[in-house]
Design a protein around this motif. Structure first.
Motif, mmCIF file in Angstrom:
data_model
loop_
_atom_site.group_PDB
_atom_site.id
_atom_site.type_symbol
_atom_site.label_atom_id
_atom_site.label_comp_id
_atom_site.label_asym_id
_atom_site.label_seq_id
_atom_site.Cartn_x
_atom_site.Cartn_y
_atom_site.Cartn_z
ATOM 1 N N MET A 1 -157.550 -72.729 -54.787
ATOM 2 C CA MET A 1 -157.668 -71.800 -53.686
ATOM 3 C C MET A 1 -158.079 -72.586 -52.434
ATOM 4 S SD MET A 1 -160.096 -68.504 -53.552
ATOM 5 C CE MET A 1 -160.634 -67.836 -52.021
ATOM 6 N N PRO A 2 -157.361 -72.470 -51.359
ATOM 7 C CA PRO A 2 -157.711 -73.180 -50.130
ATOM 8 C C PRO A 2 -158.963 -72.591 -49.501
ATOM 9 C CG PRO A 2 -155.792 -71.794 -49.775
ATOM 10 C CD PRO A 2 -156.118 -71.720 -51.237
ATOM 11 N N ASP A 3 -159.592 -73.388 -48.660
ATOM 12 C CA ASP A 3 -160.800 -72.951 -47.969
ATOM 13 C C ASP A 3 -160.459 -71.805 -47.021
ATOM 14 O OD1 ASP A 3 -163.320 -72.751 -46.983
ATOM 15 O OD2 ASP A 3 -163.458 -74.819 -46.281
ATOM 16 N N VAL A 4 -161.328 -70.806 -46.971
ATOM 17 C CA VAL A 4 -161.083 -69.640 -46.120
ATOM 18 C C VAL A 4 -161.533 -69.870 -44.684
ATOM 19 C CG1 VAL A 4 -161.155 -67.997 -48.021
ATOM 20 C CG2 VAL A 4 -163.264 -68.581 -46.806
ATOM 21 N N HIS A 5 -162.242 -70.980 -44.425
ATOM 22 C CA HIS A 5 -162.728 -71.294 -43.080
ATOM 23 C C HIS A 5 -161.986 -72.503 -42.520
ATOM 24 C CE1 HIS A 5 -165.991 -68.468 -43.386
ATOM 25 N NE2 HIS A 5 -166.464 -69.058 -44.469
ATOM 26 N N ASP A 6 -161.923 -72.557 -41.194
ATOM 27 C CA ASP A 6 -161.370 -73.762 -40.576
ATOM 28 C C ASP A 6 -162.432 -74.869 -40.656
ATOM 29 O OD1 ASP A 6 -163.066 -73.798 -38.102
ATOM 30 O OD2 ASP A 6 -162.015 -71.905 -37.722
ATOM 31 N N THR A 7 -162.077 -76.077 -40.288
ATOM 32 C CA THR A 7 -162.951 -77.236 -40.444
ATOM 33 C C THR A 7 -164.252 -77.101 -39.664
ATOM 34 O OG1 THR A 7 -160.942 -78.541 -40.620
ATOM 35 C CG2 THR A 7 -162.970 -79.753 -40.377
ATOM 36 N N GLN A 8 -164.186 -76.613 -38.436
ATOM 37 C CA GLN A 8 -165.399 -76.475 -37.624
ATOM 38 C C GLN A 8 -166.356 -75.438 -38.196
ATOM 39 O OE1 GLN A 8 -163.728 -75.640 -33.773
ATOM 40 N NE2 GLN A 8 -163.971 -77.778 -33.105
ATOM 41 N N THR A 9 -165.828 -74.312 -38.646
ATOM 42 C CA THR A 9 -166.671 -73.267 -39.227
ATOM 43 C C THR A 9 -167.322 -73.765 -40.507
ATOM 44 O OG1 THR A 9 -165.209 -71.584 -38.298
ATOM 45 C CG2 THR A 9 -166.719 -70.876 -40.031
ATOM 46 N N ARG A 10 -166.551 -74.423 -41.357
ATOM 47 C CA ARG A 10 -167.101 -74.960 -42.607
ATOM 48 C C ARG A 10 -168.191 -75.984 -42.304
ATOM 49 N NH1 ARG A 10 -168.057 -72.786 -46.516
ATOM 50 N NH2 ARG A 10 -165.925 -72.094 -46.795
ATOM 51 N N ARG A 12 -170.121 -76.181 -39.654
ATOM 52 C CA ARG A 12 -171.293 -75.453 -39.149
ATOM 53 C C ARG A 12 -172.045 -74.781 -40.304
ATOM 54 N NH1 ARG A 12 -168.871 -72.729 -35.455
ATOM 55 N NH2 ARG A 12 -168.577 -70.834 -36.651
ATOM 56 N N ASN A 13 -171.311 -74.174 -41.236
ATOM 57 C CA ASN A 13 -171.944 -73.524 -42.393
ATOM 58 C C ASN A 13 -172.713 -74.527 -43.250
ATOM 59 O OD1 ASN A 13 -170.886 -71.108 -41.604
ATOM 60 N ND2 ASN A 13 -169.325 -71.005 -43.202
ATOM 61 N N MET A 14 -172.090 -75.674 -43.519
ATOM 62 C CA MET A 14 -172.727 -76.675 -44.363
ATOM 63 C C MET A 14 -173.944 -77.289 -43.665
ATOM 64 S SD MET A 14 -171.159 -76.397 -47.127
ATOM 65 C CE MET A 14 -171.824 -77.741 -48.067
ATOM 66 N N ALA A 15 -173.876 -77.459 -42.346
ATOM 67 C CA ALA A 15 -174.999 -78.023 -41.594
ATOM 68 C C ALA A 15 -176.200 -77.080 -41.593
ATOM 69 C CB ALA A 15 -174.571 -78.330 -40.167
ATOM 70 N N ALA A 16 -175.962 -75.797 -41.790
ATOM 71 C CA ALA A 16 -177.043 -74.807 -41.771
ATOM 72 C C ALA A 16 -177.805 -74.733 -43.090
ATOM 73 C CB ALA A 16 -176.478 -73.433 -41.428
ATOM 74 N N ILE A 17 -177.300 -75.384 -44.128
ATOM 75 C CA ILE A 17 -177.982 -75.356 -45.421
ATOM 76 C C ILE A 17 -179.229 -76.223 -45.329
ATOM 77 C CG2 ILE A 17 -177.811 -75.950 -47.866
ATOM 78 C CD1 ILE A 17 -174.811 -75.342 -47.639
ATOM 79 N N LYS A 18 -180.381 -75.627 -45.630
ATOM 80 C CA LYS A 18 -181.652 -76.314 -45.484
ATOM 81 C C LYS A 18 -181.970 -77.156 -46.714
ATOM 82 C CE LYS A 18 -183.963 -72.541 -45.022
ATOM 83 N NZ LYS A 18 -185.085 -71.620 -44.850
ATOM 84 N N ALA A 19 -182.746 -78.204 -46.489
ATOM 85 C CA ALA A 19 -183.209 -79.037 -47.593
ATOM 86 C C ALA A 19 -184.655 -78.700 -47.952
ATOM 87 C CB ALA A 19 -183.091 -80.509 -47.230
ATOM 88 N N ARG A 20 -185.379 -78.119 -47.006
ATOM 89 C CA ARG A 20 -186.784 -77.794 -47.222
ATOM 90 C C ARG A 20 -187.024 -76.325 -46.922
ATOM 91 N NH1 ARG A 20 -190.065 -82.904 -44.698
ATOM 92 N NH2 ARG A 20 -189.104 -84.434 -46.058
ATOM 93 N N ASN A 21 -188.075 -75.801 -47.552
ATOM 94 C CA ASN A 21 -188.484 -74.409 -47.333
ATOM 95 C C ASN A 21 -187.362 -73.426 -47.658
ATOM 96 O OD1 ASN A 21 -191.020 -75.325 -46.450
ATOM 97 N ND2 ASN A 21 -190.198 -75.652 -44.399
#
Length: 114
Positions: A1-10, A12-21
């Protein structure tokens, strides 16, 4: 299944994943505090910068996600897109986790992984 988001949206989503708290980490911390345990967070003096450090008991608690740490459970699934990239990244995380755990044990710490 291909990604449902374009490269920029993906990206941004991945960058928002936190490592702490993270939510699971906060749930564990609240439970420990409610039980009367006092702890330190993300102690850089220890290998791997563990999430929760109970110095009084010489114990470490690491709260890990199934995806980024490649747990062998029903919740882990390798993405369909960029499979090689994710496989390489996740297995590198697993190797690093193993090295950090061994160093923590060699230093005499008791460890728990949630």
């Amino acid at each position: 299944m291909p990604d449902v988001h374009d490269t920029q949206t993906r990206s941004r989503n991945m960058a928002a994943i936190k490592a702490r708290n993270t939510k699971p980490e906060i749930i564990v911390r609240k439970g420990l505090h409610h039980l009367g345990f006092r702890y330190r967070l993300h102690d850089r003096a220890l290998p791997g910068t563990p999430d929760i450090v109970l110095k009084r008991y010489r114990a470490i608690i690491d709260v890990r996600s199934c995806f980024f740490h490649g747990h062998d459970c029903s919740l882990f699934r390798l993405p369909e897109t960029r499979r090689e990239f994710w496989q390489k990244k996740i297995w590198a995380n697993v190797d690093r986790d193993r090295r950090n755990l061994n160093e923590q044990l060699d230093l005499g710490w008791r460890t728990a992984i949630v």
